[in-house]
Write a protein that holds these residues in place. Structure first.
Motif: not given
Length: 206
Positions: A140-159
């Protein structure tokens, strides 16, 4: 804490440390109280006085191992601003160090026992959720800074978590042609794929 209580606490921690080493060396089913006592420098009677159950010792050992990891993670990650560097350090800290890694062997035992023991399953789920939340926070830290992109945060963490677990298992059992450096590189490659912007989003951006 009084001197007597402090001494008792130190002895308990000594027994838990010894149990972790014995379980990693011999497996929970093969560990005898005398094996733990020998490593702790105590009599078997002292060990059973503090911990009458081997399963209880396993739970305390994995908790102690995870607490140490969480303390290190919390101490280090806050000082890393770059999202990719933060994620890479988290993976480095949590992944197996190699064949015979004590912490990961403890997890092998927890996974095995959790399938048939409700108490172990409860502890497993608690610790797993705590670790997953740390990973979610990093993503989420990376997503908030526009560095990471994902459709679902939980799914990204699970993978990403599944990738770390799977490769760490292979490394811990001594899989050929899998050095730790390669394992970490594969984890980061997978993370880059999981955290890349979806095709539609990339097309819109262009």
């Amino acid at each position: 804490m009084t001197g007597r209580r402090a001494k008792g606490k130190e002895r308990e921690e000594l027994v838990v440390d010894a149990a972790a080493k014995a379980i990693a060396d011999l497996g929970l089913a093969n560990v005898r109280v005398s094996d733990i006592a020998e490593r702790a420098g105590m009599t078997p009677g002292h060990v059973t006085y503090y911990f009458p159950s081997k399963t209880e010792l396993l739970m305390l050992a994995i908790r102690q191992s995870e607490e140490a990891l969480v303390e290190q993670v919390e101490a280090e990650l806050g000082g890393i601003d770059d999202p990719w560097a933060r994620l890479e350090r988290l993976i480095d800290l949590s992944a197996s160090d190699g064949r015979g890694d004590t912490g990961w062997i403890l997890w092998f035992q927890v996974w095995s026992d959790a399938a048939t023991n409700d108490t172990v399953a409860e502890v497993h789920n608690e610790l797993d959720e705590r670790w997953r939340q740390i990973l979610i926070d990093v993503i989420a830290y990376g997503g908030e800074r526009g560095v990471f992109a994902y459709t679902d945060l939980d799914d990204a963490a699970q993978l990403i978590s599944a990738t770390i677990d799977g490769l760490s298992i292979q490394l811990t059992v001594g899989a050929p042609k899998l050095a730790r450096a390669r394992m970490l590189d594969l984890c980061m490659q997978a993370s880059a794929a999981f955290l890349a912007a979806p095709v539609a989003l990339q097309a819109d951006a262009s």
